[in-house]
Design a protein around this motif. Structure first.
Motif, PDB file in Angstrom:
ATOM      1  N   GLY A 182     -28.872  90.350  16.948  1.00 30.37           N
ATOM      2  CA  GLY A 182     -30.114  90.244  17.459  1.00 30.37           C
ATOM      3  C   GLY A 182     -31.195  90.071  16.415  1.00 30.37           C
ATOM      4  N   ASN A 183     -31.082  91.178  15.701  1.00 29.86           N
ATOM      5  CA  ASN A 183     -32.183  91.344  14.453  1.00 29.86           C
ATOM      6  C   ASN A 183     -32.029  90.088  13.419  1.00 29.86           C
ATOM      7  OD1 ASN A 183     -33.435  93.497  15.480  1.00 29.86           O
ATOM      8  ND2 ASN A 183     -31.713  94.974  14.513  1.00 29.86           N
ATOM      9  N   PHE A 184     -30.705  89.988  13.157  1.00 30.15           N
ATOM     10  CA  PHE A 184     -30.566  88.650  12.238  1.00 30.15           C
ATOM     11  C   PHE A 184     -31.112  87.360  12.715  1.00 30.15           C
ATOM     12  CE2 PHE A 184     -28.344  84.826  11.050  1.00 30.15           C
ATOM     13  CZ  PHE A 184     -28.160  84.748   9.665  1.00 30.15           C
ATOM     14  N   PHE A 185     -30.917  86.862  14.131  1.00 32.14           N
ATOM     15  CA  PHE A 185     -31.584  85.912  14.440  1.00 32.14           C
ATOM     16  C   PHE A 185     -33.244  85.959  14.730  1.00 32.14           C
ATOM     17  CE2 PHE A 185     -27.109  84.711  15.750  1.00 32.14           C
ATOM     18  CZ  PHE A 185     -26.898  83.996  14.973  1.00 32.14           C
ATOM     19  N   LYS A 186     -33.708  87.058  14.940  1.00 34.60           N
ATOM     20  CA  LYS A 186     -35.297  87.338  14.950  1.00 34.60           C
ATOM     21  C   LYS A 186     -35.496  87.059  13.698  1.00 34.60           C
ATOM     22  CE  LYS A 186     -34.993  90.793  18.881  1.00 34.60           C
ATOM     23  NZ  LYS A 186     -35.254  92.197  19.179  1.00 34.60           N
ATOM     24  N   LEU A 245     -38.256  80.697   9.781  1.00 37.97           N
ATOM     25  CA  LEU A 245     -38.067  79.163   9.721  1.00 37.97           C
ATOM     26  C   LEU A 245     -39.562  78.585   9.954  1.00 37.97           C
ATOM     27  CD1 LEU A 245     -35.874  77.024   9.606  1.00 37.97           C
ATOM     28  CD2 LEU A 245     -35.381  77.540  12.123  1.00 37.97           C
ATOM     29  N   ASP A 246     -39.662  77.545   9.414  1.00 37.78           N
ATOM     30  CA  ASP A 246     -40.640  76.884   9.836  1.00 37.78           C
ATOM     31  C   ASP A 246     -40.427  76.388  11.260  1.00 37.78           C
ATOM     32  OD1 ASP A 246     -43.233  75.281   8.649  1.00 37.78           O
ATOM     33  OD2 ASP A 246     -42.043  73.667   9.873  1.00 37.78           O
ATOM     34  N   ASP A 247     -41.650  75.974  11.884  1.00 41.35           N
ATOM     35  CA  ASP A 247     -41.727  75.606  13.235  1.00 41.35           C
ATOM     36  C   ASP A 247     -40.951  74.175  13.436  1.00 41.35           C
ATOM     37  OD1 ASP A 247     -43.148  77.539  14.219  1.00 41.35           O
ATOM     38  OD2 ASP A 247     -44.991  76.589  14.170  1.00 41.35           O
ATOM     39  N   ASN A 248     -40.942  73.433  12.129  1.00 40.58           N
ATOM     40  CA  ASN A 248     -39.971  72.095  12.324  1.00 40.58           C
ATOM     41  C   ASN A 248     -38.755  72.264  11.254  1.00 40.58           C
ATOM     42  OD1 ASN A 248     -41.828  70.671  13.834  1.00 40.58           O
ATOM     43  ND2 ASN A 248     -43.215  70.854  12.240  1.00 40.58           N
ATOM     44  N   GLN A 298     -25.962  74.372  14.275  1.00 37.79           N
ATOM     45  CA  GLN A 298     -27.150  73.906  13.644  1.00 37.79           C
ATOM     46  C   GLN A 298     -28.285  74.604  14.563  1.00 37.79           C
ATOM     47  OE1 GLN A 298     -28.618  69.669  14.464  1.00 37.79           O
ATOM     48  NE2 GLN A 298     -28.575  69.371  12.368  1.00 37.79           N
ATOM     49  N   ILE A 299     -29.311  74.826  13.957  1.00 32.16           N
ATOM     50  CA  ILE A 299     -30.288  75.892  14.607  1.00 32.16           C
ATOM     51  C   ILE A 299     -31.667  75.294  14.271  1.00 32.16           C
ATOM     52  CG2 ILE A 299     -31.298  77.977  14.995  1.00 32.16           C
ATOM     53  CD1 ILE A 299     -28.273  79.013  13.913  1.00 32.16           C
ATOM     54  N   THR A 300     -32.494  75.481  15.407  1.00 36.03           N
ATOM     55  CA  THR A 300     -33.950  74.903  15.366  1.00 36.03           C
ATOM     56  C   THR A 300     -34.770  75.674  15.944  1.00 36.03           C
ATOM     57  OG1 THR A 300     -34.172  73.189  17.037  1.00 36.03           O
ATOM     58  CG2 THR A 300     -32.976  72.487  14.885  1.00 36.03           C
ATOM     59  N   LYS A 301     -36.194  75.453  15.839  1.00 35.97           N
ATOM     60  CA  LYS A 301     -37.056  76.179  16.776  1.00 35.97           C
ATOM     61  C   LYS A 301     -37.682  75.022  17.916  1.00 35.97           C
ATOM     62  CE  LYS A 301     -39.751  79.396  14.634  1.00 35.97           C
ATOM     63  NZ  LYS A 301     -40.405  79.814  13.693  1.00 35.97           N
ATOM     64  N   ASN A 302     -37.533  73.653  17.643  1.00 34.29           N
ATOM     65  CA  ASN A 302     -37.931  72.851  18.600  1.00 34.29           C
ATOM     66  C   ASN A 302     -36.884  71.506  18.557  1.00 34.29           C
ATOM     67  OD1 ASN A 302     -38.949  69.986  17.371  1.00 34.29           O
ATOM     68  ND2 ASN A 302     -39.753  71.665  16.122  1.00 34.29           N
ATOM     69  N   GLN A 303     -37.009  70.975  19.724  1.00 32.52           N
ATOM     70  CA  GLN A 303     -35.832  69.903  19.972  1.00 32.52           C
ATOM     71  C   GLN A 303     -36.058  68.590  19.368  1.00 32.52           C
ATOM     72  OE1 GLN A 303     -35.691  68.447  23.945  1.00 32.52           O
ATOM     73  NE2 GLN A 303     -38.028  68.605  24.354  1.00 32.52           N
ATOM     74  N   LYS A 321     -31.791  84.531  22.708  1.00 34.34           N
ATOM     75  CA  LYS A 321     -32.579  85.313  22.719  1.00 34.34           C
ATOM     76  C   LYS A 321     -33.685  85.673  21.886  1.00 34.34           C
ATOM     77  CE  LYS A 321     -29.740  88.508  25.907  1.00 34.34           C
ATOM     78  NZ  LYS A 321     -29.178  89.931  25.783  1.00 34.34           N
ATOM     79  N   ALA A 322     -33.429  85.151  20.676  1.00 30.52           N
ATOM     80  CA  ALA A 322     -34.470  85.023  19.486  1.00 30.52           C
ATOM     81  C   ALA A 322     -35.474  84.089  19.948  1.00 30.52           C
ATOM     82  CB  ALA A 322     -33.736  85.128  18.209  1.00 30.52           C
ATOM     83  N   GLY A 323     -35.243  83.409  20.778  1.00 33.17           N
ATOM     84  CA  GLY A 323     -36.153  81.946  20.983  1.00 33.17           C
ATOM     85  C   GLY A 323     -35.743  80.793  19.967  1.00 33.17           C
ATOM     86  N   LEU A 324     -34.470  80.973  19.661  1.00 28.46           N
ATOM     87  CA  LEU A 324     -34.037  79.586  18.701  1.00 28.46           C
ATOM     88  C   LEU A 324     -33.370  78.814  19.673  1.00 28.46           C
ATOM     89  CD1 LEU A 324     -32.820  81.575  15.826  1.00 28.46           C
ATOM     90  CD2 LEU A 324     -34.740  80.227  15.708  1.00 28.46           C
ATOM     91  N   LEU A 325     -33.124  77.323  19.127  1.00 26.85           N
ATOM     92  CA  LEU A 325     -32.267  76.371  19.841  1.00 26.85           C
ATOM     93  C   LEU A 325     -31.019  76.137  19.272  1.00 26.85           C
ATOM     94  CD1 LEU A 325     -35.461  73.958  20.734  1.00 26.85           C
ATOM     95  CD2 LEU A 325     -34.508  75.764  22.206  1.00 26.85           C
ATOM     96  N   THR A 326     -30.067  76.073  19.939  1.00 25.54           N
ATOM     97  CA  THR A 326     -28.807  75.438  19.242  1.00 25.54           C
ATOM     98  C   THR A 326     -28.768  73.784  19.392  1.00 25.54           C
ATOM     99  OG1 THR A 326     -27.692  77.498  20.035  1.00 25.54           O
ATOM    100  CG2 THR A 326     -26.432  75.426  19.577  1.00 25.54           C
ATOM    101  N   ARG A 327     -28.635  73.395  18.202  1.00 21.66           N
ATOM    102  CA  ARG A 327     -28.791  71.608  18.291  1.00 21.66           C
ATOM    103  C   ARG A 327     -27.472  71.101  18.022  1.00 21.66           C
ATOM    104  NH1 ARG A 327     -31.805  70.330  21.505  1.00 21.66           N
ATOM    105  NH2 ARG A 327     -32.162  68.251  20.269  1.00 21.66           N
ATOM    106  N   ASP A 328     -26.547  71.747  17.510  1.00 19.03           N
ATOM    107  CA  ASP A 328     -25.052  71.157  17.276  1.00 19.03           C
ATOM    108  C   ASP A 328     -24.318  72.251  17.063  1.00 19.03           C
ATOM    109  OD1 ASP A 328     -23.638  68.572  16.495  1.00 19.03           O
ATOM    110  OD2 ASP A 328     -23.154  69.937  15.196  1.00 19.03           O
TER     111      ASP A 328
END
Length: 402
Positions: A242-246, A252-255, A365-370, A298-305
């Motif tokens: 949890g702390n790692f992904f937070k 990570l930049d918003d894009n 692959q992880i992002t903050k927006n789709q 839970k950290a608010g990140l998106l799984t893209r791939d």
């Protein structure tokens, strides 16, 4: 298989087909220890020369046992032992005391000459990517870097963070393949830090590829367009996901885009193999995909791939073990016979895990927006084609000597 017990009795196991594996137990104490606690004591007795392979090698034995036994061979004492280990490892992974640097030093601050015995020319100490099938280790490690870079999609002049930068090969590949890229690699290994800095300096990259002795948890005040982590997540500990992904979300930049490359297992196990935990990777843990994705979300990140590489680490470990065993005399001269057998057992047992226990590599692959990544996967192959063109003109890597 022919098994000779401490009292001299020899038992034949199996139907007689296949290559013979002949094993001898040197003394009754070793035999009893393996019966009580095979997960730990088999490796220890092999290290001490009391579990003796008279025909075949340790991988042959482990694979034969795995293919001819089931988890039903399990008594109350072994169950109690396993429960105790699970409880202790779960507790240690959640303790607030920071042992990360000590745990990393236990493995990665060994003599550089040891790793030189079996790694490729770029010192890639993580799973290679055998695409196309059958290529050699050197080519497969380049293919791994190419595949990761293709998914990471770095753009000119962006800022990149590598969490767990090893001996610097991934960071230098990214910097050289993308103009103006500014790369920061962080590690907790002083030996890796020293070599990484020397390598970057020799390749004229020190102005935009820097390496720091830094715990990711304490990295603040910076944002990165790209984050990559290869073979480091296994050391985070299940209590710290949890702390790692937070922290990833914070850095990570918003894009931005992150690529996480890690060993994974088909389902939770709650604890690490006892031999690996004691001798190789203290407080490490291999997660399942589910154990990775829940704290990520839970950290608010998106799984893209998500991509699974099933047997590539088995192939990698086979190359490493064969190279290591071929240079046994040098390994023994560096340390001793017991250390050599410990590492041979580690490499053989790890290979067995990927071939027979269904371990694999996950690339997430992880992002903050789709909108940070394309909405199809064609770009990966397209990027790899461009990277192959770069590789064809890249100056050869200098052989690092000591």
């Amino acid at each position: 298989m022919a098994l000779t017990l401490a009292n001299g009795e020899t038992h034949t196991i199996g139907d007689g087909t296949g290559d013979l594996v002949a094993v001898r137990l040197a003394d009754q104490e070793a035999e009893d220890a393996i019966r009580r606690d095979p997960t730990l004591k088999l490796g220890e007795m092999y290290m001490e020369g009391r579990f003796i392979l008279e025909q075949g090698d340790i991988y042959d034995f482990l694979a034969l046992v795995k293919q001819n036994t089931t988890n039903e061979i399990f008594d109350f004492k072994m169950a109690a032992l396993l429960i105790g280990r699970i409880a202790m490892q779960q507790l240690k992974s959640r303790m607030p005391i920071n042992h990360n640097k000590r745990n990393v030093a236990h493995h990665y601050d060994l003599s550089e000459k040891l790793f030189e015995l079996f790694l490729d020319e770029d010192w890639q100490y993580s799973c290679a990517y055998f695409d196309p099938p059958g290529i050699g280790l050197e080519e497969a490690q380049v293919a791994k870097k190419r595949h990761i870079a293709a998914k990471l999609m770095p753009q000119p002049n962006q800022r990149v963070l590598e969490i767990g930068s090893g001996w610097g090969g991934m960071a230098m590949y990214l910097a050289e393949s993308t103009p103006g890229l500014d790369v920061t690699g962080i590690t907790l290994s002083e030996e890796q830090l020293k070599i990484s800095r020397e390598r970057a300096q020799k390749r004229g990259l020190a102005d935009r590829v820097r390496f720091e002795l830094q715990d990711y948890r304490h990295l603040t005040g910076r944002k990165f367009d790209r984050i990559v982590s290869v073979g480091m997540f296994e050391h985070v500990g299940i209590g710290n996901y949890g702390n790692f992904f937070k922290k990833v979300h914070e850095l990570l930049d918003d894009n931005g885009v992150m690529l996480l490359h890690s060993i994974a297992r088909p389902k939770p196990s709650f604890a690490t193999n006892a031999f690996i935990e004691k001798y190789i990777f203290p407080q490490g843990y291999i997660p399942s995909i589910a154990e990775t994705l829940v704290p990520l979300e839970k950290a608010g990140l998106l799984t893209r791939d998500v991509e699974v590489l099933p047997l590539h680490y088995a192939y990698t470990l086979r190359h490493w073990r064969e190279r290591f065993v071929a240079r046994k005399a040098e390994a023994v001269a560096l340390y001793d016979e017991k250390f050599f057998r410990m590492w041979e057992f580690y490499l053989a047992g790890s290979e067995m895990g990927f071939r027979w226990d269904e371990l694999f590599i996950e690339q997430i692959q992880i992002t903050k927006n789709q909108f940070a990544t394309p909405d199809n996967r064609n770009y990966i192959a397209q990027n790899e084609t461009k990277l192959r063109e770069f590789e064809a003109t890249r100056p050869p890597l200098e052989k690092f000597t000591f």
